[in-house]
Design an enzyme around this catalytic site. Sequence first.
Site, PDB file in Angstrom:
ATOM      1  CB  ALA A   9     -26.099  45.623  29.422  1.00 55.97           C
ATOM      2  N   GLY A  11     -29.290  49.996  31.639  1.00 54.09           N
ATOM      3  CA  GLY A  11     -29.447  51.436  31.807  1.00 54.09           C
ATOM      4  C   GLY A  11     -29.409  52.218  30.506  1.00 54.09           C
ATOM      5  CG  ASP A 102     -20.827  51.377  33.028  1.00 54.22           C
ATOM      6  OD1 ASP A 102     -20.313  50.478  33.724  1.00 54.22           O
ATOM      7  OD2 ASP A 102     -21.449  52.345  33.518  1.00 54.22           O
ATOM      8  NE  ARG A 332     -16.088  55.624  -3.576  1.00 49.29           N
ATOM      9  CZ  ARG A 332     -17.023  56.029  -4.428  1.00 49.29           C
ATOM     10  NH1 ARG A 332     -16.678  56.705  -5.528  1.00 49.29           N
ATOM     11  NH2 ARG A 332     -18.297  55.771  -4.194  1.00 49.29           N
ATOM     12  CG  HIS A 362      -0.039  61.415 -12.501  1.00 52.26           C
ATOM     13  ND1 HIS A 362       1.300  61.373 -12.215  1.00 52.26           N
ATOM     14  CD2 HIS A 362      -0.131  61.112 -13.806  1.00 52.26           C
ATOM     15  CE1 HIS A 362       1.989  61.062 -13.295  1.00 52.26           C
ATOM     16  NE2 HIS A 362       1.139  60.898 -14.274  1.00 52.26           N
ATOM     17  CG  ASN A 376       1.075  53.626 -17.994  1.00 51.22           C
ATOM     18  OD1 ASN A 376       1.819  53.701 -17.027  1.00 51.22           O
ATOM     19  ND2 ASN A 376       0.670  54.707 -18.661  1.00 51.22           N
ATOM     20  CB  ALA A 422      -3.077  61.226 -25.499  1.00 48.89           C
ATOM     21  NE  ARG A 439      -5.854  62.703 -31.056  1.00 49.44           N
ATOM     22  CZ  ARG A 439      -4.878  61.866 -30.709  1.00 49.44           C
ATOM     23  NH1 ARG A 439      -4.976  61.155 -29.587  1.00 49.44           N
ATOM     24  NH2 ARG A 439      -3.807  61.725 -31.475  1.00 49.44           N
TER      25      ARG A 439
END
Length: 459
Positions: A9, A11, A102, A332, A362, A376, A422, A439
Amino acid sequence: MSNFAIXLAAGKGTRMKSDLPKVLHKVAGIPMLEYVXRSVGAIXPXKTVTVVGHKAELVEEVLTGQTEFVTQSEQLGTGHAVMMTEPILEGLSGHTLVIAGDTPLITGESLKNLIDFHINHKNVATILTAETDNPFGYGRIVRNDNAEXLRIVEQKDATDFEKQIKEINTGTYVFDNERLFEALKNINTNNAQGEYYITDVIGIFRETGEKVGAYTLKDFDESLGVNDRVALATAESVMRRRINHKHMVNGVSFVNPEATYIDIDVEIAPEVQIEANVTLKGQTKIGAETVLTNGTYVVDSTIGAGAVITNSMIEESSVADGVTVGPYAHIRPNSSLGAQVHIGNFVEVKGSSIGENTKAGHLTYIGNCEVGSNVNFGAGTITVNYDGKNKYKTVIGDNVFVGSNSTIIAPVXLGDNSLVGAGSTITKDVPADAIAIGRGRQINKDEYATRLPHHPKNQ
């Protein structure tokens, strides 16, 4: 008698056009040299010595703990490389396998058969050969009228007649260890390459009347030596066919094996269904009866039984039984999804643990979160975990309902059974059983729209 092994090995692999040593280029997920080391294990060597040279430290890192190392500072041929192992192996009684690093397609079974053939025929040397209709570039096996192996002639040194021989040298040999090192003292560089050829040892043994044999591979593919990117792609293709065949025999269904890419160390249980264009890499494990649809990409992850992963990416994470992911979701690294979790389309999860039966259907980002069970997430929910300098954690208890288009700014905790209205922006902890609304109030201004230029009254 003991078996020994020498892996070559050192080379650089100039034709690869790469800074990476040739033997470290990967085939189906691991370096070529690692395949060789695994196959060599089939002969149970008492000592394995790897000859390193170009970027030796990188090569040694791959096989740390599996072999001893010697350095070939100048690449003066295969014979010279074997000479470098003399301080470790000279004088030992046994059989020595010499193999190039190889050759990733060589199998442990073939190496075991080679050793057994060598021992049973009481050879001083045995050449591993193969037959091909296109022998260009390979050393040829020259035999006498009794089919005995006389010598190996390299391509550059072969006569026109010898170039027509279809039996080729694979570059793998077994020698009587003591005779090998005695013969190496008598080889020279009188050849077209100006190098010490290990193949010249065969001629020395023939001249002294010692028995030299040849064992022919049943599968020519095993003889492939990778010297350039074309051969690397060929090795990749052959190895992936082997891998997929193994899984199919073990009860895994493939819609299109030729368009499915599975690394060598991936584990797949029976009754898994895999569609085309699926990639499974690294140490991935797939549980029974899971379905992986077109375009799914999984790296170093564990997926439980009965999951359905639809055209999604999962990296360095764990997915429990019965989970559904996708389409177009991204899990991830360092994430874990509990049983029966649903992660829907355009949802990203990063560095988070999510409890059983939680749903994010979604358009949601869940980052650096500890999420309980039966939660949820409404569409458009974002956990804000980064202030430009530091990452912060969000803790969400069991049975929490997060309304659509909510922004949860960490560090913050949502207690069990709480509800977020919401469109809210949450910056403070929400107690258990509370409703949080963050809000502005809705204000209706009667008749105000009639003042706008697009109103029908103003046309």
